[in-house]
Design an enzyme around this catalytic site. Structure first.
Site, mmCIF file in Angstrom:
data_model
loop_
_atom_site.group_PDB
_atom_site.id
_atom_site.type_symbol
_atom_site.label_atom_id
_atom_site.label_comp_id
_atom_site.label_asym_id
_atom_site.label_seq_id
_atom_site.Cartn_x
_atom_site.Cartn_y
_atom_site.Cartn_z
ATOM 1 N N ASP A 26 0.853 -1.175 0.000
ATOM 2 C CA ASP A 26 0.000 0.000 0.000
ATOM 3 C C ASP A 26 0.895 1.232 0.000
ATOM 4 O OD1 ASP A 26 -2.964 0.985 1.516
ATOM 5 O OD2 ASP A 26 -1.257 2.312 1.283
ATOM 6 N N ASP A 63 -7.787 20.353 4.701
ATOM 7 C CA ASP A 63 -7.061 19.139 4.314
ATOM 8 C C ASP A 63 -5.756 19.093 5.103
ATOM 9 O OD1 ASP A 63 -5.637 17.091 3.138
ATOM 10 O OD2 ASP A 63 -5.957 17.761 1.079
ATOM 11 N N GLU A 67 -0.007 16.976 1.432
ATOM 12 C CA GLU A 67 -0.331 17.578 0.148
ATOM 13 C C GLU A 67 -1.220 18.800 0.326
ATOM 14 O OE1 GLU A 67 -0.772 14.388 0.925
ATOM 15 O OE2 GLU A 67 0.392 13.214 -0.500
ATOM 16 N N PHE A 96 -10.478 16.446 4.107
ATOM 17 C CA PHE A 96 -10.068 15.281 3.326
ATOM 18 C C PHE A 96 -10.196 14.026 4.178
ATOM 19 C CE2 PHE A 96 -7.063 12.061 2.058
ATOM 20 C CZ PHE A 96 -7.338 11.950 0.713
ATOM 21 N N SER A 97 -10.613 12.938 3.548
ATOM 22 C CA SER A 97 -10.578 11.634 4.204
ATOM 23 C C SER A 97 -10.225 10.590 3.154
ATOM 24 C CB SER A 97 -11.920 11.292 4.859
ATOM 25 O OG SER A 97 -12.860 10.871 3.903
ATOM 26 N N ALA A 98 -9.637 9.499 3.598
ATOM 27 C CA ALA A 98 -9.296 8.421 2.675
ATOM 28 C C ALA A 98 -10.559 7.823 2.068
ATOM 29 C CB ALA A 98 -8.484 7.360 3.402
ATOM 30 N N HIS A 99 -11.661 7.899 2.788
ATOM 31 C CA HIS A 99 -12.921 7.342 2.292
ATOM 32 C C HIS A 99 -13.490 8.184 1.148
ATOM 33 C CE1 HIS A 99 -16.731 5.245 2.274
ATOM 34 N NE2 HIS A 99 -17.344 6.399 2.398
ATOM 35 N N THR A 100 -13.547 9.517 1.334
ATOM 36 C CA THR A 100 -14.118 10.380 0.302
ATOM 37 C C THR A 100 -13.116 10.710 -0.790
ATOM 38 O OG1 THR A 100 -13.530 12.423 1.453
ATOM 39 C CG2 THR A 100 -15.702 11.453 1.943
ATOM 40 N N MET A 102 -11.363 13.312 -1.176
ATOM 41 C CA MET A 102 -11.450 14.696 -1.620
ATOM 42 C C MET A 102 -11.583 15.604 -0.411
ATOM 43 S SD MET A 102 -15.264 15.284 -2.990
ATOM 44 C CE MET A 102 -16.644 15.150 -1.888
#
Length: 120
Positions: A26, A63, A67, A96-100, A102
């Site tokens: 990953d 975020d 980045e 920001f989230s890893a799920h969305t 964005m």
């Protein structure tokens, strides 16, 4: 393992590697630490670079990823976008989230998003 440039951290890892048929890695930061940094704003035809930087910075304020933070800093340093009156804007931030995949902000009827194209 050395011929394949694999680093083993213990004898137990070497022993376990003999039983592995497939290895999935990953690269999202779960097992590694990246240091990706924004380096430039490249606007589409007809869009001013400062307009893009303004929108990207607004979409990145919530975020907390490296980045996202680097986009905020780049907009500050390249275009002097600092000290916004967020109270007057009445923003609704989307972190920001890893799920969305964005982040963004809603400013009244204006919605600004940045992230994975499929998520937007």
């Amino acid at each position: 393992m050395m011929q394949a440039n694999v680093i083993a951290t213990s004898g137990r890892a070497v022993e376990a590697a003999g039983h592995v048929d497939a290895l999935l890695l990953d690269k999202t930061g779960t097992i590694t630490l990246g240091n990706r940094q924004a380096a430039a704003f490249i606007p589409a035809i007809g869009v001013a670079a400062e307009e893009l930087a303004d929108a990207a910075q607004l979409a990145s304020l919530a975020d907390e990823t490296p980045e996202g933070r680097s986009i905020v800093v780049l907009a500050k340093t390249r275009f002097r976008l600092r000290e916004r009156d967020l109270g007057a804007m009445v923003p609704t931030f989307i972190p920001f989230s890893a799920h969305t995949r964005m982040s963004g902000v809603d400013l009244g009827e204006r919605r600004i998003r940045k992230g994975a194209p499929a998520a937007i």
